[in-house]
Write a protein that holds these residues in place. Structure first.
Motif, PDB file in Angstrom:
ATOM      1  N   THR A   1     -29.893 133.118  79.918  1.00 44.60           N
ATOM      2  CA  THR A   1     -29.432 133.034  81.296  1.00 44.60           C
ATOM      3  C   THR A   1     -27.974 133.433  81.421  1.00 44.60           C
ATOM      4  N   LEU A   2     -27.137 132.965  80.490  1.00 46.54           N
ATOM      5  CA  LEU A   2     -25.715 133.295  80.517  1.00 46.54           C
ATOM      6  C   LEU A   2     -25.500 134.793  80.355  1.00 46.54           C
ATOM      7  N   ILE A   3     -26.222 135.410  79.434  1.00 48.69           N
ATOM      8  CA  ILE A   3     -26.068 136.852  79.180  1.00 48.69           C
ATOM      9  C   ILE A   3     -26.554 137.672  80.368  1.00 48.69           C
ATOM     10  N   LEU A   4     -27.714 137.334  80.904  1.00 47.23           N
ATOM     11  CA  LEU A   4     -28.264 138.093  82.022  1.00 47.23           C
ATOM     12  C   LEU A   4     -27.399 137.968  83.268  1.00 47.23           C
ATOM     13  N   GLU A   5     -26.916 136.761  83.545  1.00 46.27           N
ATOM     14  CA  GLU A   5     -26.075 136.583  84.730  1.00 46.27           C
ATOM     15  C   GLU A   5     -24.756 137.313  84.572  1.00 46.27           C
TER      16      GLU A   5
ATOM     17  N   LEU B   1     -23.519 140.196  87.121  1.00 43.63           N
ATOM     18  CA  LEU B   1     -22.290 140.076  87.902  1.00 43.63           C
ATOM     19  C   LEU B   1     -21.275 141.140  87.533  1.00 43.63           C
ATOM     20  N   LEU B   2     -21.181 141.490  86.250  1.00 37.85           N
ATOM     21  CA  LEU B   2     -20.140 142.405  85.778  1.00 37.85           C
ATOM     22  C   LEU B   2     -20.676 143.781  85.429  1.00 37.85           C
ATOM     23  N   GLY B   3     -21.901 144.095  85.821  1.00 38.53           N
ATOM     24  CA  GLY B   3     -22.492 145.394  85.529  1.00 38.53           C
ATOM     25  C   GLY B   3     -22.402 146.367  86.671  1.00 38.53           C
ATOM     26  N   GLY B   4     -21.498 146.134  87.630  1.00 39.19           N
ATOM     27  CA  GLY B   4     -21.338 147.040  88.753  1.00 39.19           C
ATOM     28  C   GLY B   4     -22.347 146.833  89.849  1.00 39.19           C
TER      29      GLY B   4
ATOM     30  N   TYR C   1     -17.975 145.538  81.793  1.00 42.13           N
ATOM     31  CA  TYR C   1     -18.741 146.554  82.528  1.00 42.13           C
ATOM     32  C   TYR C   1     -19.309 147.590  81.573  1.00 42.13           C
ATOM     33  N   TRP C   2     -18.484 148.002  80.604  1.00 43.96           N
ATOM     34  CA  TRP C   2     -18.904 149.077  79.708  1.00 43.96           C
ATOM     35  C   TRP C   2     -19.897 148.628  78.649  1.00 43.96           C
ATOM     36  N   ILE C   3     -20.011 147.350  78.403  1.00 39.65           N
ATOM     37  CA  ILE C   3     -21.009 146.892  77.439  1.00 39.65           C
ATOM     38  C   ILE C   3     -22.238 146.306  78.126  1.00 39.65           C
ATOM     39  N   SER C   4     -22.213 146.228  79.454  1.00 40.57           N
ATOM     40  CA  SER C   4     -23.368 145.686  80.167  1.00 40.57           C
ATOM     41  C   SER C   4     -24.482 146.726  80.251  1.00 40.57           C
TER      42      SER C   4
ATOM     43  N   ALA D   1     -27.100 155.772  76.710  1.00 45.51           N
ATOM     44  CA  ALA D   1     -26.558 154.440  76.454  1.00 45.51           C
ATOM     45  C   ALA D   1     -27.666 153.409  76.298  1.00 45.51           C
ATOM     46  N   LEU D   2     -28.698 153.481  77.130  1.00 46.99           N
ATOM     47  CA  LEU D   2     -29.812 152.544  77.007  1.00 46.99           C
ATOM     48  C   LEU D   2     -30.519 152.709  75.670  1.00 46.99           C
ATOM     49  N   PHE D   3     -30.713 153.969  75.252  1.00 39.29           N
ATOM     50  CA  PHE D   3     -31.344 154.204  73.948  1.00 39.29           C
ATOM     51  C   PHE D   3     -30.470 153.669  72.818  1.00 39.29           C
ATOM     52  N   GLY D   4     -29.173 153.952  72.894  1.00 36.76           N
ATOM     53  CA  GLY D   4     -28.267 153.468  71.856  1.00 36.76           C
ATOM     54  C   GLY D   4     -28.207 151.956  71.795  1.00 36.76           C
ATOM     55  N   LEU D   5     -28.182 151.311  72.951  1.00 44.66           N
ATOM     56  CA  LEU D   5     -28.156 149.852  72.968  1.00 44.66           C
ATOM     57  C   LEU D   5     -29.445 149.265  72.419  1.00 44.66           C
TER      58      LEU D   5
END
Length: 802
Positions: A133-137, A141-144, A160-163, A217-221
């Motif tokens: 929950t903490l990670i998703l929220e 909130l900080l993913g633009g 933002y850049w790691i979300s 980025a999604l593939f790399g993550l």
């Protein structure tokens, strides 16, 4: 469902609806990976055992786990994209369809990876739910999404850049709004392309390359999360088996404790009797460990016992002449004398447990014939549970209680009132724990199972495989202890462009700023050529002077157009949206966390409930009431600190009435999410199905909450879903109570005038503060409904099959 008949591409407002649809797709597919969390945690004990025995390297487990999920994600992504893309009415070009599909697939793979990683690091479901929950929220909130990138503080830009959601959101919106139908039109300023204007309004850089950046980025993550998942399983220690034991004085441990811990028994006897043989010590101590409460010796007889079950469908299909019932027990007769240990012995599958279940009245289905008597009187099941005990083959106990609490609970609910309090309380404080994870060992759990039944002082006790899991010595000690009680045992084999005049424009601006004119002064003073304000001068008078037509002509600028291109204007076209999004995301994730956290705990406890209800400890209603009531103080405390933190951080208006509504709505919301989790458990046989059911609830709550699609834009034939959606009433109450009476003006993209916040809330969302009383009644009703449904289903539905 989003319907194309209501989806247009005319202006920024229409674009906002498409943004909501893309957000819904983003969040839904992100949450689609959630099942990886409980499945991974469930497999960890076996993995750790194999790792310790050097059966295989960790990657041999993780690589197949990752690869086997790929075809499943392909099917899920295909079904989702085919069913939603053209129904919603996204850009019709085939290339954009396949790009959308690719992003959906990569989102699911990334989500699976991050949930696996959370499971591998946390290793316990309760901790993992909190971390998830903490990670998703934080990502939300900080993913633009809630806070545009340009508004995120500098010290949080790294988030933002790691979300992962920032890359998914940017890629999905870029793919849609660079389509010809958006780029062939102009925005409300008649200069910017409509697609670009929409992207700018939501804080996304209008660059076509963002699609490929986001996909990469999604593939790399996804790769990174799975590598970290493998490393976590390889190098993090397996969770231990802590035994929280409280010893006030080791010398004062009673002899009864020997029953629960054979090792402790041996050590204590040796300390007291250094030169005495261990077996003799056990025999000498045995009389002291006998049950101090007298029991009434009773005999039990049974005659011509037949037991039938409905014929399985497969067997009916094989032989059409088969009877409708299948007979498992045929004319079984026998008698058990008081004080005699009687054993039912036979091969596995010989219906020994079935016979004991029939005799003890524990069968939940089938048809029973025959005569069962207790000391010559016909057996009455309601009273029989008071004079009998049943030790089930599986040791079912609440993991959060101590041995002391488990036994005292059984004693207080099952022993008669004439037994004193001191006689009911006497054992150790060792946490029971979860089998194979924490707390008692297998042998200790088996002994606790037997003692929980014995402490009720039964005249007759049934024991299903009482020595399974015990070594020979421990089995001998246990059986020797209970030799004075009749036992029936079963043994088996193991196994705003500004068009108005300047006075009106300025007037609107002044009303908007109000007491915060300092910001407007700073803004105007920053324009080259505008004179600074002098001390003691009225700011309003100064603003009218410096923004006059004469000043514009002299400086060669247009204050309206200059304002529209300033950060202050953007702060006015995004502040309210940020607050709404933040409120929605916070209450949604916190509520879901409540619901998801309660599911595994209550599902586990439900198996204990079945055993204790069958033993006559209590009925369904007091158990359900206890589960419902015990959540109220916890949720109240949670709401107290949560609302104080959020209300202060968002800087809402500090009035008693507004804070009360904020607190009250959050309290009811957290409570109905919790009770919704309880209801899901009572509707399903296990926590996996309960999690699937709650996920379905949350998807519908999310879709019809009116955040992604405002209520006025929901088609008439779907609007009924809004009225029965609890989250929609929560969001309505939060927005209407805080902003339903605010008459300050705001800038809204695509609108030629500046509406008031009150008008915007009523028109865009359909919320009015005069209906707050109705909102309160509805939220209370949802809370009570979920609680009552939990109690009703718990009483009427029984998923225990014997």
């Amino acid at each position: 469902m989003f319907l194309r008949t209501r989806m247009h591409s005319r202006n920024e407002e229409d674009g906002g609806v498409y943004v909501g649809a893309l957000l819904f797709a983003l969040i839904t597919n992100m949450l689609n990976g959630f099942p990886e969390l409980p499945m991974t945690i469930e497999r960890l004990p076996v993995l750790y055992k194999h790792r310790e025995l050097l059966f295989h390297p960790t990657w041999a487990f993780t690589v197949p786990t990752i690869l086997l999920r790929v075809p499943i994600s392909l099917v899920e992504s295909t079904v989702w994209t085919v069913m939603t893309y053209y129904v919603i009415g996204f850009a019709p070009e085939p290339s954009r369809f396949f790009k959308h599909f690719l992003l959906t697939f990569l989102l699911q793979k990334m989500a699976s990876g991050i949930f696996r990683l959370i499971a591998a690091v946390c290793r316990a479901m309760t901790i993992a739910n909190t971390a998830r929950t903490l990670i998703l929220e934080s990502c939300f909130l900080l993913g633009g999404i809630v806070i545009p990138k340009g508004r995120i503080p500098d010290w949080w830009q790294w988030a933002y850049w790691i979300s992962p959601l920032s890359y998914g959101f940017n890629a999905l919106t870029t793919n849609e709004f660079f389509a010809p139908r958006w780029m062939n039109k102009l925005g409300s300023d008649n200069t910017t392309r409509l697609g670009v204007a929409i992207l700018q309004n939501i804080g996304v850089t209008p660059d076509r390359n963002w699609f490929w950046i986001g996909a990469a980025a999604l593939f790399g993550l996804a790769v990174l999360f799975n590598i970290l998942f493998t490393l976590a399983l390889a190098y993090l220690d397996a969770p231990g088996k802590p035994q929280a034991t409280i010893l006030e004085d080791a010398a004062n441990v009673t002899e009864v404790d020997h029953v629960f811990d054979a090792k402790t028994s041996r050590e204590m006897v040796i300390r007291k009797n250094h030169n005495i043989n261990e077996d003799l010590s056990i025999e000498a101590a045995a009389p002291k460990r006998r049950m101090i409460l007298p029991f009434t010796p009773l005999s039990m007889s049974f005659d011509n016992i037949n037991y039938y079950v409905d014929m399985p469908l497969a067997m009916k299909e094989e032989d059409a002449e088969e009877d409708d019932k299948l007979q498992l027990l045929r004319e079984v007769s026998g008698a058990f004398r008081p004080g005699v240990l009687t054993a039912l012995m036979g091969i596995s599958g010989g219906w020994k447990t079935t016979l004991m279940d029939v005799l003890s009245g524990r069968k939940t289905g089938g048809y029973i014939e025959g005569d069962i008597r207790i000391s010559g009187f016909p057996k009455v099941q309601k009273t029989f549970t008071r004079i009998s005990g049943y030790c089930e083959q599986n040791d079912i106990h609440s993991p959060q209680v101590t041995v002391y609490e488990a036994l005292v609970f059984s004693a207080f609910l099952r022993l008669p009132n004439d037994v004193s309090r001191d006689e009911k309380m006497y054992l150790k404080d060792t946490i029971v724990g979860i089998p194979g994870v924490s707390g008692l060992s297998t042998q200790q759990r088996k002994r606790l199972t037997i003692t929980v039944e014995l402490i009720a002082n039964p005249s007759i006790i049934f024991m299903d495989e009482p020595t399974t899991g015990l070594d020979a010595r421990a089995a001998a000690i246990v059986m020797r202890t209970y030799i004075n009680t009749l036992m029936v045992c079963a043994y088996s084999k193991y196994f705003a462009p500004a068009t108005a005049n300047e006075n009106r424009r300025t007037s609107n601006l002044l009303w908007t700023i109000g007491l915060k004119s300092k910001k407007l002064v700073e803004y105007l003073e920053g324009i080259p050529g505008v004179p600074k304000i002098v001390d003691q001068k009225n700011p309003a008078t100064w603003m009218l002077e410096v923004t006059s037509i004469a000043t514009e002509t002299r400086l060669g600028i247009d204050f309206a157009q200059l304002y529209k291109s300033s950060s202050l204007y953007e702060d006015n076209s995004t502040d309210l949206t940020m607050i709404f999004g933040g409120m929605y995301g916070a209450v949604l994730f916190a509520g879901i966390n409540n619901g998801n956290t309660v599911v595994p705990t209550v599902a586990f406890e439900q198996t204990v409930f079945y055993r204790e209800r069958a033993a006559g400890m209590y009925s369904s209603l007091p158990y359900a009431m206890a589960q419902v009531i015990v959540e109220i103080p916890y949720v109240f405390f949670q709401t107290t600190y949560y609302t104080l933190i959020v209300y202060t951080m968002v800087s809402f208006e500090w009035t008693a009435v507004k804070y009360f509504w904020f607190f009250f709505i959050h309290f009811l919301t957290f409570l109905y999410f919790t009770y919704n989790g309880l209801m899901a458990v009572s509707l399903t046989p296990n926590d996996q199905l309960a999690s699937i059911l709650t996920s379905a609830f949350y998807s519908l709550f999310n879709l019809f909450s009116s955040f992604f699609i405002p209520r006025p834009k929901i088609p008439m034939w779907w609007v009924w879903c809004y009225w029965i959606c609890p989250l929609a009433w929560t969001f309505q109450g939060l927005i209407a109570s805080q902003y339903g009476d605010v008459k300050d003006t705001i800038k809204v993209p695509g609108m030629s005038y500046d509406p008031t916040i009150k008008w915007y809330v009523e028109t865009h969302f359909g919320y009015e503060d005069r209906y707050l009383g109705l909102v309160a009644v509805v939220l209370v009703s949802f809370t009570v409904f979920f609680a009552v449904m939990y109690a009703y289903c718990l009483d009427k539905l029984n998923f225990q099959t014997r």
